[in-house]
Write a protein that holds these residues in place. Structure first.
Motif, PDB file in Angstrom:
ATOM      1  N   VAL A  67      47.700 -35.614   2.605  1.00  0.00           N
ATOM      2  CA  VAL A  67      47.319 -35.199   1.242  1.00  0.00           C
ATOM      3  C   VAL A  67      46.013 -34.405   1.274  1.00  0.00           C
ATOM      4  CG1 VAL A  67      46.637 -36.029  -1.045  1.00  0.00           C
ATOM      5  CG2 VAL A  67      48.577 -37.087   0.133  1.00  0.00           C
ATOM      6  N   ALA A  68      45.037 -34.882   2.061  1.00  0.00           N
ATOM      7  CA  ALA A  68      43.750 -34.178   2.158  1.00  0.00           C
ATOM      8  C   ALA A  68      43.932 -32.776   2.742  1.00  0.00           C
ATOM      9  CB  ALA A  68      42.764 -34.992   2.997  1.00  0.00           C
ATOM     10  N   GLU A  69      44.785 -32.667   3.759  1.00  0.00           N
ATOM     11  CA  GLU A  69      45.046 -31.351   4.374  1.00  0.00           C
ATOM     12  C   GLU A  69      45.688 -30.393   3.370  1.00  0.00           C
ATOM     13  OE1 GLU A  69      45.012 -29.354   7.407  1.00  0.00           O
ATOM     14  OE2 GLU A  69      43.244 -30.618   7.563  1.00  0.00           O
ATOM     15  N   ILE A  70      46.622 -30.893   2.564  1.00  0.00           N
ATOM     16  CA  ILE A  70      47.266 -30.039   1.553  1.00  0.00           C
ATOM     17  C   ILE A  70      46.221 -29.509   0.571  1.00  0.00           C
ATOM     18  CG2 ILE A  70      48.845 -30.039  -0.433  1.00  0.00           C
ATOM     19  CD1 ILE A  70      50.597 -32.046   1.269  1.00  0.00           C
ATOM     20  N   PHE A  71      45.368 -30.417   0.073  1.00  0.00           N
ATOM     21  CA  PHE A  71      44.320 -29.985  -0.855  1.00  0.00           C
ATOM     22  C   PHE A  71      43.313 -29.070  -0.166  1.00  0.00           C
ATOM     23  CE2 PHE A  71      45.861 -33.445  -3.570  1.00  0.00           C
ATOM     24  CZ  PHE A  71      45.834 -32.799  -4.799  1.00  0.00           C
ATOM     25  N   GLY A  72      43.050 -29.322   1.118  1.00  0.00           N
ATOM     26  CA  GLY A  72      42.156 -28.461   1.884  1.00  0.00           C
ATOM     27  C   GLY A  72      42.693 -27.046   1.981  1.00  0.00           C
ATOM     28  N   HIS A 107      38.460 -30.604  10.727  1.00  0.00           N
ATOM     29  CA  HIS A 107      37.991 -31.782  11.479  1.00  0.00           C
ATOM     30  C   HIS A 107      37.365 -32.819  10.542  1.00  0.00           C
ATOM     31  CE1 HIS A 107      38.752 -29.670  15.212  1.00  0.00           C
ATOM     32  NE2 HIS A 107      38.406 -30.760  15.878  1.00  0.00           N
ATOM     33  N   ALA A 108      36.563 -32.353   9.594  1.00  0.00           N
ATOM     34  CA  ALA A 108      35.960 -33.284   8.632  1.00  0.00           C
ATOM     35  C   ALA A 108      37.043 -33.962   7.802  1.00  0.00           C
ATOM     36  CB  ALA A 108      34.959 -32.558   7.738  1.00  0.00           C
ATOM     37  N   ILE A 109      38.033 -33.174   7.372  1.00  0.00           N
ATOM     38  CA  ILE A 109      39.160 -33.742   6.618  1.00  0.00           C
ATOM     39  C   ILE A 109      39.851 -34.810   7.461  1.00  0.00           C
ATOM     40  CG2 ILE A 109      41.505 -33.238   5.780  1.00  0.00           C
ATOM     41  CD1 ILE A 109      40.412 -30.548   4.750  1.00  0.00           C
ATOM     42  N   PHE A 111      38.855 -36.572  10.166  1.00  0.00           N
ATOM     43  CA  PHE A 111      38.093 -37.773  10.515  1.00  0.00           C
ATOM     44  C   PHE A 111      37.778 -38.633   9.301  1.00  0.00           C
ATOM     45  CE2 PHE A 111      37.880 -35.934  14.613  1.00  0.00           C
ATOM     46  CZ  PHE A 111      37.691 -37.009  15.469  1.00  0.00           C
ATOM     47  N   PHE A 112      37.408 -38.022   8.187  1.00  0.00           N
ATOM     48  CA  PHE A 112      37.089 -38.838   7.016  1.00  0.00           C
ATOM     49  C   PHE A 112      38.346 -39.439   6.392  1.00  0.00           C
ATOM     50  CE2 PHE A 112      32.972 -37.033   7.558  1.00  0.00           C
ATOM     51  CZ  PHE A 112      32.106 -37.970   7.009  1.00  0.00           C
ATOM     52  N   SER A 113      39.447 -38.687   6.353  1.00  0.00           N
ATOM     53  CA  SER A 113      40.673 -39.229   5.748  1.00  0.00           C
ATOM     54  C   SER A 113      41.216 -40.404   6.551  1.00  0.00           C
ATOM     55  CB  SER A 113      41.734 -38.144   5.607  1.00  0.00           C
ATOM     56  OG  SER A 113      42.135 -37.646   6.864  1.00  0.00           O
ATOM     57  N   ILE A 114      41.017 -40.402   7.852  1.00  0.00           N
ATOM     58  CA  ILE A 114      41.512 -41.501   8.698  1.00  0.00           C
ATOM     59  C   ILE A 114      40.460 -42.591   8.879  1.00  0.00           C
ATOM     60  CG2 ILE A 114      42.296 -42.088  11.045  1.00  0.00           C
ATOM     61  CD1 ILE A 114      43.662 -39.294  11.089  1.00  0.00           C
ATOM     62  N   CYS A 115      39.228 -42.197   9.209  1.00  0.00           N
ATOM     63  CA  CYS A 115      38.184 -43.199   9.499  1.00  0.00           C
ATOM     64  C   CYS A 115      37.796 -44.027   8.280  1.00  0.00           C
ATOM     65  CB  CYS A 115      36.946 -42.522  10.093  1.00  0.00           C
ATOM     66  SG  CYS A 115      37.191 -41.908  11.772  1.00  0.00           S
ATOM     67  N   ILE A 116      37.827 -43.430   7.092  1.00  0.00           N
ATOM     68  CA  ILE A 116      37.492 -44.206   5.891  1.00  0.00           C
ATOM     69  C   ILE A 116      38.582 -45.240   5.609  1.00  0.00           C
ATOM     70  CG2 ILE A 116      37.044 -44.097   3.394  1.00  0.00           C
ATOM     71  CD1 ILE A 116      34.720 -43.034   5.123  1.00  0.00           C
ATOM     72  N   VAL A 151      31.899 -28.782   6.027  1.00  0.00           N
ATOM     73  CA  VAL A 151      32.128 -30.179   6.432  1.00  0.00           C
ATOM     74  C   VAL A 151      31.913 -31.148   5.270  1.00  0.00           C
ATOM     75  CG1 VAL A 151      31.646 -29.743   8.878  1.00  0.00           C
ATOM     76  CG2 VAL A 151      29.813 -30.554   7.412  1.00  0.00           C
ATOM     77  N   ILE A 152      30.995 -30.817   4.364  1.00  0.00           N
ATOM     78  CA  ILE A 152      30.766 -31.699   3.201  1.00  0.00           C
ATOM     79  C   ILE A 152      32.014 -31.744   2.321  1.00  0.00           C
ATOM     80  CG2 ILE A 152      29.476 -31.926   1.027  1.00  0.00           C
ATOM     81  CD1 ILE A 152      26.988 -30.896   2.643  1.00  0.00           C
ATOM     82  N   VAL A 153      32.590 -30.572   2.049  1.00  0.00           N
ATOM     83  CA  VAL A 153      33.801 -30.536   1.217  1.00  0.00           C
ATOM     84  C   VAL A 153      34.960 -31.220   1.946  1.00  0.00           C
ATOM     85  CG1 VAL A 153      35.520 -29.017   0.136  1.00  0.00           C
ATOM     86  CG2 VAL A 153      33.076 -28.526  -0.119  1.00  0.00           C
ATOM     87  N   GLY A 154      35.103 -30.964   3.249  1.00  0.00           N
ATOM     88  CA  GLY A 154      36.138 -31.648   4.032  1.00  0.00           C
ATOM     89  C   GLY A 154      35.967 -33.153   4.015  1.00  0.00           C
ATOM     90  N   ALA A 155      34.707 -33.598   4.146  1.00  0.00           N
ATOM     91  CA  ALA A 155      34.415 -35.040   4.127  1.00  0.00           C
ATOM     92  C   ALA A 155      34.726 -35.654   2.766  1.00  0.00           C
ATOM     93  CB  ALA A 155      32.949 -35.285   4.500  1.00  0.00           C
ATOM     94  N   LEU A 156      34.380 -34.943   1.695  1.00  0.00           N
ATOM     95  CA  LEU A 156      34.675 -35.443   0.339  1.00  0.00           C
ATOM     96  C   LEU A 156      36.177 -35.541   0.098  1.00  0.00           C
ATOM     97  CD1 LEU A 156      32.009 -33.613  -1.860  1.00  0.00           C
ATOM     98  CD2 LEU A 156      32.207 -36.078  -1.474  1.00  0.00           C
ATOM     99  N   LEU A 157      36.903 -34.505   0.498  1.00  0.00           N
ATOM    100  CA  LEU A 157      38.368 -34.532   0.359  1.00  0.00           C
ATOM    101  C   LEU A 157      38.960 -35.714   1.119  1.00  0.00           C
ATOM    102  CD1 LEU A 157      39.722 -30.887   0.738  1.00  0.00           C
ATOM    103  CD2 LEU A 157      40.145 -32.459  -1.151  1.00  0.00           C
TER     104      LEU A 157
END
Length: 195
Positions: A67-72, A107-109, A111-116, A151-157
């Protein structure tokens, strides 16, 4: 100073640390380039521990990532910028990278989508997963392939989809039923192979 200038100045501050702290460059290169393979291995290992909690966690993480990748990709259509090593002089580019849209950081998308998700399910390891996601995000700036806003936007997504996934997926009974069918099929295959 507008947001674009802040973004560039913050990028320079982080990327130029690679000149001042050269001893850290191999670690940052490893985090930026190869850590995703360790994350993928972690996802696979968690899946094959064969506990229901771990499997729900992995399903949540994968759905969060997709889902994060699609929005990205949608955000990338609205706004785009090339990597810093293309746009700025004196960028210390430490890894090879194709020239394309660097917004937001995949990468931010990832790691954050999985690690969180892992952080919520594996509370005893929460700080490790959070630190890993943050370090990978910083490493992408350090090696010269992303701006801080990428990376901030990727991390937020990734964080938003992870939180939604952790809340929704464990409550979807259909996933429980599919998991039961999968476990039966998996056990059947194991029994056939071991007998």
């Amino acid at each position: 100073m507008d947001l674009s200038e802040i973004n560039m100045e913050l990028f320079k501050a982080i990327n130029h640390l690679s000149y001042q702290l050269e001893l850290l460059n191999p670690l940052m290169i490893f985090l930026a380039k190869y850590m995703e393979y360790i994350l993928i291995a972690g996802v696979i290992i968690y899946w094959f521990t064969r506990t229901k909690e771990n499997r729900i966690m992995v399903i949540s993480a994968i759905i969060s990532f997709i889902v994060a990748e699609i929005f990205g990709k949608l955000l990338g259509k609205i706004h785009s910028n090339f990597q810093p090593f293309v746009e700025l002089q004196n960028t210390n580019k430490l890894i090879d990278h194709a020239i394309d849209n660097s917004f937001p950081s995949d990468h931010a998308i990832q790691f954050f989508s999985i690690c969180i998700v892992f952080l919520f399910f594996k509370k005893n390891l929460r700080y490790i997963w959070l630190a890993l996601a943050i370090l990978v995000a910083i490493s992408r700036i350090w090696v010269g392939v992303h701006y801080p806003l990428d990376v901030i936007v990727g991390a937020l997504l990734g964080t938003i989809t992870a939180l939604l996934s952790c809340w929704v997926i464990p409550r979807v009974h259909f996933i429980d039923k599919l998991l039961v069918l999968y476990v039966r099929g998996e056990q059947y295959v194991i029994d056939k192979v071991t007998n």
